[in-house]
Design an enzyme around this catalytic site. Structure first.
Site, short mmCIF file in Angstrom:
data_model
loop_
_atom_site.label_atom_id
_atom_site.label_comp_id
_atom_site.label_asym_id
_atom_site.label_seq_id
_atom_site.Cartn_x
_atom_site.Cartn_y
_atom_site.Cartn_z
CG ASP A 37 -1.91 1.09 1.27
OD1 ASP A 37 -1.85 1.98 0.40
OD2 ASP A 37 -2.76 1.09 2.18
CG HIS A 38 4.47 1.60 -1.37
ND1 HIS A 38 5.79 2.02 -1.35
CD2 HIS A 38 4.41 0.53 -0.53
CE1 HIS A 38 6.49 1.24 -0.54
NE2 HIS A 38 5.68 0.32 -0.04
N GLY A 106 4.43 2.36 9.26
CA GLY A 106 4.59 3.14 8.05
C GLY A 106 6.00 3.50 7.68
CD GLU A 107 7.10 1.47 4.64
OE1 GLU A 107 6.22 1.91 3.87
OE2 GLU A 107 7.09 0.30 5.07
CG ASN A 110 4.58 4.62 1.06
OD1 ASN A 110 4.68 4.74 -0.16
ND2 ASN A 110 5.11 3.60 1.72
N GLY A 174 11.12 -5.00 16.05
CA GLY A 174 11.88 -4.91 17.29
C GLY A 174 11.01 -5.20 18.50
CB THR A 191 10.34 -7.99 5.85
OG1 THR A 191 11.04 -7.06 6.67
CG2 THR A 191 8.97 -7.45 5.48
#
Length: 321
Positions: A37-38, A106-107, A110, A174, A191
């Site tokens: 989802d980008h 999120g990143e 995006n 983490g 991942t």
């Protein structure tokens, strides 16, 4: 036995192509599918970023068996959690119960587009936890009013609800995210095949729940072409998520990965048509306790050849693991 999924990667294909690909993935026998989802591709060479939720709706209508999943959606910046709850409930209805809602913190790539800044990882995880609580509350079908540290909800309600709410997965990297996932998620998303993530998830309440990983590969009968394509489109992945969550534009990923060589990528991503190489890359996930693994074929124009190879050769080999 692990379950193997197909990744609809919005960064490397347009919306109609993504639907065609998941239809074929269902036909060849993949156990499930996931979808990124980008709002941007990682690198300009990938070249795509259609709206994932429209594609999920189309995929729900074009398929009949294969489960669908957002992998993952950030419910804190581009999307308000109340909007995510409505979208997820609708896709669950359209797919007749085949949808799983994957969420993450999120990143910047995006989420920067809405101009809300990019806080620290700790704050982002606090926001994610609050968002999940809101989404869960809305899935009950009741009116929800919420005035929290990050979100405000005034008399929200979902009017079209499935009989069974979508299971919620949370992406981890983490200890804090594993704790959050253990307390709030129906499944783990990661991942990297790290046993420590699985153990931390179990420790905080995740024992017995599914754990979904993801593995990129670049199938091609010409290994040199596969290595070249993987380097052109996927070298960003070698930066690790601590870096990948922070950069705001594809140009930043291009600069950050400028020193990555094709041979560096080939060491991390199985390239070519060597089935044993893919099996070897999958084993660490099985050994770490993952129950599901989504495969990513690098290159939007090379999905159908990969899917045919998966049907005839790769999936039969993987099912022996």
């Amino acid at each position: 036995m692990m379950h193997f999924g197909y990744t609809m990667m919005t960064e490397q294909a347009g919306p109609r192509e993504l639907v065609d690909h998941v239809v074929e993935a269902e036909r060849v026998g993949f156990d499930f599918s996931v979808m990124s989802d980008h709002s941007f591709p990682w690198l300009k060479a990938q070249g795509h970023a259609p709206y994932a939720w429209s594609v999920l709706g189309a995929a729900a209508q074009a398929t009949s068996r294969i489960p669908l999943m957002s992998f993952v959606t950030c419910p804190t910046f581009r999307y308000h959690p109340a909007v995510i709850a409505q979208k997820a409930a609708t896709v669950q209805l359209l797919s007749e119960g085949r949808f799983r809602l994957g969420l993450g913190s999120g990143e910047n790539l995006n989420e920067h587009i809405v101009g809300e800044g990019w806080p620290s990882a700790r704050v982002r995880l606090d926001m994610l936890e609050e968002a999940v609580e809101i989404i869960r509350a809305l899935f009950t079908g009741e009116y929800v009013t919420h005035h929290g540290p990050h979100f405000r909800i005034d008399d929200a309600k979902l009017w079209d609800l499935p009989d069974t709410a979508p299971p919620v997965g949370i992406a981890v990297s983490g200890p804090r995210s594993c704790e959050l996932a253990g307390h709030h998620a129906d499944l783990l998303i990661a991942t990297e095949p790290e046993r420590e993530l699985v153990d931390a998830f179990d420790e905080h309440g995740g024992a017995g729940k599914p754990r979904i990983g993801q593995l990129p590969l670049c199938y091609d009968t010409d290994r040199d072409a596969a290595v070249e394509r993987a380097h052109e489109q996927f070298r960003w992945a070698l930066g690790g998520w601590r870096v990948n969550a922070e950069l705001p534009l594809p140009a930043g990923f291009a600069q950050a990965s400028a020193a990555v060589r094709p041979e560096d990528v080939a060491r991390e991503i199985p390239c070519g048509d060597d089935t044993d190489a893919v099996v070897d890359a999958v084993r660490p996930y099985a050994e770490a306790g993952f129950t599901d693994l989504a495969l990513v074929q690098v290159g939007g124009e090379h999905q159908l050849s990969f899917l045919h190879w998966a049907e005839s050769t790769l999936l039969p080999a993987l099912r022996k693991i």
